[in-house]
Design a protein around this motif. Structure first.
Motif, PDB file in Angstrom:
ATOM      1  N   GLU A 128     -39.376  14.991  62.983  1.00 12.24           N
ATOM      2  CA  GLU A 128     -39.906  13.807  63.669  1.00 12.24           C
ATOM      3  C   GLU A 128     -40.940  14.198  64.717  1.00 12.24           C
ATOM      4  N   SER A 129     -40.840  15.449  65.174  1.00 16.78           N
ATOM      5  CA  SER A 129     -41.789  15.968  66.156  1.00 16.78           C
ATOM      6  C   SER A 129     -41.906  17.468  65.988  1.00 16.78           C
ATOM      7  N   ASP A 130     -42.833  18.057  66.759  1.00 18.28           N
ATOM      8  CA  ASP A 130     -43.030  19.508  66.657  1.00 18.28           C
ATOM      9  C   ASP A 130     -41.795  20.279  67.086  1.00 18.28           C
ATOM     10  N   ASP A 131     -40.943  19.667  67.910  1.00  9.97           N
ATOM     11  CA  ASP A 131     -39.744  20.369  68.366  1.00  9.97           C
ATOM     12  C   ASP A 131     -38.779  20.648  67.221  1.00  9.97           C
ATOM     13  N   ASP A 132     -38.910  19.903  66.130  1.00  8.44           N
ATOM     14  CA  ASP A 132     -38.009  20.106  64.988  1.00  8.44           C
ATOM     15  C   ASP A 132     -38.485  21.227  64.072  1.00  8.44           C
ATOM     16  N   CYS A 133     -39.643  21.789  64.320  1.00  8.27           N
ATOM     17  CA  CYS A 133     -40.201  22.844  63.478  1.00  8.27           C
ATOM     18  C   CYS A 133     -40.233  24.156  64.264  1.00  8.27           C
ATOM     19  N   GLN A 134     -39.525  25.126  63.812  1.00  4.62           N
ATOM     20  CA  GLN A 134     -39.450  26.425  64.496  1.00  4.62           C
ATOM     21  C   GLN A 134     -40.679  27.266  64.150  1.00  4.62           C
ATOM     22  N   ASP A 135     -41.441  27.598  65.136  1.00  6.23           N
ATOM     23  CA  ASP A 135     -42.667  28.357  64.932  1.00  6.23           C
ATOM     24  C   ASP A 135     -42.336  29.782  64.475  1.00  6.23           C
ATOM     25  N   GLY A 136     -42.987  30.231  63.397  1.00  4.48           N
ATOM     26  CA  GLY A 136     -42.808  31.599  62.905  1.00  4.48           C
ATOM     27  C   GLY A 136     -41.618  31.777  61.983  1.00  4.48           C
ATOM     28  N   LEU A 137     -40.898  30.696  61.650  1.00  7.19           N
ATOM     29  CA  LEU A 137     -39.742  30.823  60.763  1.00  7.19           C
ATOM     30  C   LEU A 137     -40.227  31.146  59.345  1.00  7.19           C
ATOM     31  N   SER A 138     -39.712  32.243  58.794  1.00  6.87           N
ATOM     32  CA  SER A 138     -40.104  32.682  57.454  1.00  6.87           C
ATOM     33  C   SER A 138     -39.173  32.050  56.415  1.00  6.87           C
ATOM     34  N   THR A 139     -39.744  31.394  55.416  1.00  5.43           N
ATOM     35  CA  THR A 139     -38.986  30.757  54.346  1.00  5.43           C
ATOM     36  C   THR A 139     -39.589  31.156  53.013  1.00  5.43           C
ATOM     37  N   ASN A 140     -38.907  30.769  51.932  1.00  6.45           N
ATOM     38  CA  ASN A 140     -39.436  31.080  50.607  1.00  6.45           C
ATOM     39  C   ASN A 140     -40.635  30.202  50.246  1.00  6.45           C
ATOM     40  N   LEU A 141     -40.933  29.195  51.087  1.00  7.15           N
ATOM     41  CA  LEU A 141     -42.086  28.325  50.855  1.00  7.15           C
ATOM     42  C   LEU A 141     -43.290  28.717  51.690  1.00  7.15           C
ATOM     43  N   GLY A 142     -43.061  29.548  52.690  1.00 12.24           N
ATOM     44  CA  GLY A 142     -44.131  29.951  53.601  1.00 12.24           C
ATOM     45  C   GLY A 142     -43.581  30.173  54.993  1.00 12.24           C
ATOM     46  N   ILE A 143     -44.487  30.280  55.974  1.00 13.17           N
ATOM     47  CA  ILE A 143     -44.095  30.514  57.369  1.00 13.17           C
ATOM     48  C   ILE A 143     -44.435  29.264  58.183  1.00 13.17           C
ATOM     49  N   LEU A 144     -43.401  28.668  58.799  1.00 12.64           N
ATOM     50  CA  LEU A 144     -43.630  27.460  59.595  1.00 12.64           C
ATOM     51  C   LEU A 144     -44.505  27.791  60.801  1.00 12.64           C
ATOM     52  N   ASN A 145     -45.438  26.851  61.120  1.00  9.38           N
ATOM     53  CA  ASN A 145     -46.340  27.100  62.260  1.00  9.38           C
ATOM     54  C   ASN A 145     -45.972  26.276  63.495  1.00  9.38           C
ATOM     55  N   GLY A 146     -44.841  25.598  63.456  1.00  4.43           N
ATOM     56  CA  GLY A 146     -44.361  24.887  64.639  1.00  4.43           C
ATOM     57  C   GLY A 146     -44.929  23.498  64.825  1.00  4.43           C
ATOM     58  N   THR A 147     -45.635  22.959  63.825  1.00  7.61           N
ATOM     59  CA  THR A 147     -46.184  21.606  63.944  1.00  7.61           C
ATOM     60  C   THR A 147     -45.577  20.706  62.882  1.00  7.61           C
ATOM     61  N   CYS A 148     -45.531  19.430  63.188  1.00 12.06           N
ATOM     62  CA  CYS A 148     -44.924  18.438  62.303  1.00 12.06           C
ATOM     63  C   CYS A 148     -46.004  17.501  61.766  1.00 12.06           C
ATOM     64  N   ASP A 149     -45.959  17.252  60.475  1.00 11.67           N
ATOM     65  CA  ASP A 149     -46.865  16.292  59.836  1.00 11.67           C
ATOM     66  C   ASP A 149     -46.217  14.914  59.944  1.00 11.67           C
ATOM     67  N   THR A 150     -46.768  14.070  60.821  1.00 10.64           N
ATOM     68  CA  THR A 150     -46.158  12.759  61.062  1.00 10.64           C
ATOM     69  C   THR A 150     -46.309  11.824  59.880  1.00 10.64           C
ATOM     70  N   VAL A 151     -47.263  12.116  58.990  1.00  3.21           N
ATOM     71  CA  VAL A 151     -47.451  11.250  57.815  1.00  3.21           C
ATOM     72  C   VAL A 151     -46.305  11.431  56.821  1.00  3.21           C
ATOM     73  N   SER A 152     -46.009  12.694  56.504  1.00  2.00           N
ATOM     74  CA  SER A 152     -44.959  12.990  55.526  1.00  2.00           C
ATOM     75  C   SER A 152     -43.637  13.337  56.186  1.00  2.00           C
TER      76      SER A 152
END
Length: 410
Positions: A128-152
Motif C-alpha cells: 500500500e506504501s513504500d514501507d511495505d517494500c523492503q529495499d534490497g530484498l533478493s527474491t527469485n523475481l528480482g531485487i526489491l528497490n523499496g518503492t510501491c507501485d500504487t497503480v498495481s
C-alpha cells in the motif's frame, strides 16, 4: 569332597587332555538305512538340480556397465486462446536436447515473451506504501528497490520483466497429444569380466517392450492417466535389467523393463514434492519499447515427465572354479545325512541304548597297558551284528599285551 577327588574328577590330564576319535559302527537296520540314503539322495538332488543347474552354480558372473539414451516420436499441440494452436514436435517437447540416461518430456508450458532487464512491478509482493517494500530484498523475481507501485499495489523489483503474475502450473496451458508419443530407448551394455557386449537395437528398429514404448502403455503400467500428471508432471524411473549367458548352448540376452513413479504423489494441490518442473530461456537481441536494441529473452516455465534410466543385470559364463566350489559345498552337506541318522539311532529308535553303548567306548591306556598296532583291534565274538535280535550289545573286547581279552563294555 576333598581336593584330591576334585583333581581326579576335573583337573586330571586324562580328563582335560582326552582325545576322541571317530568309530565306525555298522547297524543293520533297514529303516535307519532307508532314512540315511533318502537324505543323501535329497541332498545330491538339491546340489545338482538347484544349486548347480537352476541357480547357475557352474557359471562365473560379471556385472554390467552400460548407457541408455532416448528419442521421442510424435507431435502435440497447445491451445493458447483465440482459437490459436501451437504445434510441439519431438524436438520442441524434449529439453535438454540430449541427456545421458534420462529424458524430459514437456506436458505443460507457460511462456513469458520478450523480457528485458529493468524495473518491474512484482504482483507477488503486494503493498500500500513504500514501507511495505523492503529495499534490497533478493527474491527469485528480482531485487526489491523499496518503492510501491500504487497503480498495481505491487512492489517494484529490478530484474527481468514483465514479471509473470504466477508461474504455478495451470490446466489451461497443458499440451494435448503427448500421451500418443512413442519412446525409443536404445541401450548398449558391456560385461568387463568376459569382454562381451550387448544391445537392444533390433534389425527392425522398433520392437515394443524391448526398445520402443508407447507412453500410453507406460501410463497404464503405472496405473495413472495423462490427465492426472499432465499439469504438474511426474518423475519416473525406467529399470532395465539384462540377463545374459555367453555359453555356446545358451539363448540370447533377456531384457526386462519396468517403470515406476518416484515423486511424492499426494491429493494436496499445494504439495511441492509432486511433479517435475524446469525453466529454460532463449536469449536474443531486439528492440525494446523505445526502439533501442537490447538483450531480450523468452522465459519458459515447463512441467513434464522426467524419466531416469537405471541399468542393472548380470552376465554368466561357464567357469570350472565356481562349479567345483558349488559341487564341493553340496557334497559337504551329505554329512547331514549321517548326523540325522545318528540322532535317530541314538535317541529315537527302540534299541537306542544298545546303539549308544556300541558307538561310544571309553579306553584308558593305564588299564589296558601299551598295545601295539597289531594287538589293539576291537572285535566281537563273531562277525555278526554288534546288536543281537533282542537289542542287546554283544561283547566287545580288546587283546592286551599278554594276548588276553578284556571287555570294553561295563
Amino acid at each position: 569332597m576333598n581336593w584330591r577327588s576334585i583333581y581326579h574328577q576335573y583337573l586330571h590330564p586324562d580328563r582335560v587332555l582326552r582325545y576322541s576319535t571317530p568309530k565306525v559302527v555298522e547297524i543293520r537296520n533297514w529303516k535307519l538305512g532307508l532314512l540315511h540314503y533318502s537324505i543323501v539322495l535329497l541332498l545330491l538332488l538339491y546340489t545338482i538340480v538347484y544349486a548347480i543347474i537352476l541357480e547357475h552354480g557352474y557359471q562365473g558372473v560379471s556385472e554390467v556397465v552400460g548407457s541408455a539414451s532416448a528419442r521421442v516420436e510424435g507431435s502435440a499441440f497447445q491451445d493458447i486462446g483465440n482459437g490459436t494452436r501451437i504445434v510441439w514436435d519431438e524436438h520442441d517437447i524434449v529439453y535438454p536436447d540430449l541427456e545421458q540416461n534420462a529424458i524430459f518430456l514437456t506436458t505443460n508450458a507457460m511462456l513469458q515473451k520478450e523480457q528485458t532487464r529493468g524495473i518491474w512491478p512484482a504482483a507477488q509482493f503486494e503493498c500500500e506504501s513504500d514501507d511495505d517494500c523492503q529495499d534490497g530484498l533478493s527474491t527469485n523475481l528480482g531485487i526489491l528497490n523499496g518503492t510501491c507501485d500504487t497503480v498495481s499495489s505491487s512492489c517494484f523489483a529490478a530484474g527481468w520483466g514483465p514479471i509473470p503474475v504466477s508461474t504455478e502450473p495451470s490446466a489451461t496451458t497443458v499440451l494435448d497429444g503427448v500421451q500418443n508419443f512413442g519412446l525409443y530407448i536404445p541401450c548398449a551394455v558391456y560385461f568387463p569380466a568376459f569382454g562381451k557386449k550387448a544391445d537392444n537395437v533390433m534389425a527392425s528398429h522398433h520392437e515394443e517392450n524391448v526398445n520402443y514404448f508407447p507412453l500410453a502403455s507406460v501410463f497404464k503400467e503405472l496405473g495413472v492417466t495423462y490427465d492426472e500428471i499432465s499439469t504438474k508432471g511426474a518423475l519416473l524411473v525406467a529399470q532395465l535389467n539384462w540377463d545374459c549367458e555367453f555359453d555356446w548352448w545358451s539363448s540370447p540376452c533377456k531384457v526386462d523393463w519396468s517403470f515406476r513413479r518416484i515423486d511424492n504423489v499426494s491429493d494436496d494441490e499445494d504439495n511441492g514434492a509432486s511433479g517435475f518442473s524446469v525453466q529454460r530461456q532463449d536469449y536474443y537481441r531486439g528492440p525494446n519499447e523505445d526502439g533501442e536494441v537490447v538483450q531480450m529473452r523468452d522465459a519458459y516455465y515447463l512441467h513434464g515427465i522426467r524419466i531416469i534410466f537405471l541399468i542393472d543385470g548380470i552376465g554368466r559364463r561357464f567357469d570350472i572354479v565356481p562349479c567345483v566350489v558349488t559341487f564341493g559345498s553340496g557334497i559337504a552337506l551329505i554329512a547331514i545325512g549321517s548326523l540325522v541318522s545318528d540322532f535317530c539311532a541314538l535317541n529315537i529308535f527302540p534299541s537306542r541304548d544298545a546303539y549308544t553303548r556300541a558307538k561310544y567306548v571309553r579306553v584308558r591306556a593305564r588299564r589296558y597297558g601299551n598295545f601295539s598296532e597289531s594287538d589293539s583291534d576291537v572285535f566281537t565274538d563273531s562277525d555278526d551284528d554288534l546288536v543281537d535280535e533282542k537289542g542287546k550289545v554283544r561283547s566287545i573286547a580288546m587283546r592286551n599285551s599278554d594276548g588276553e581279552q578284556e571287555s570294553l563294555l561295563p
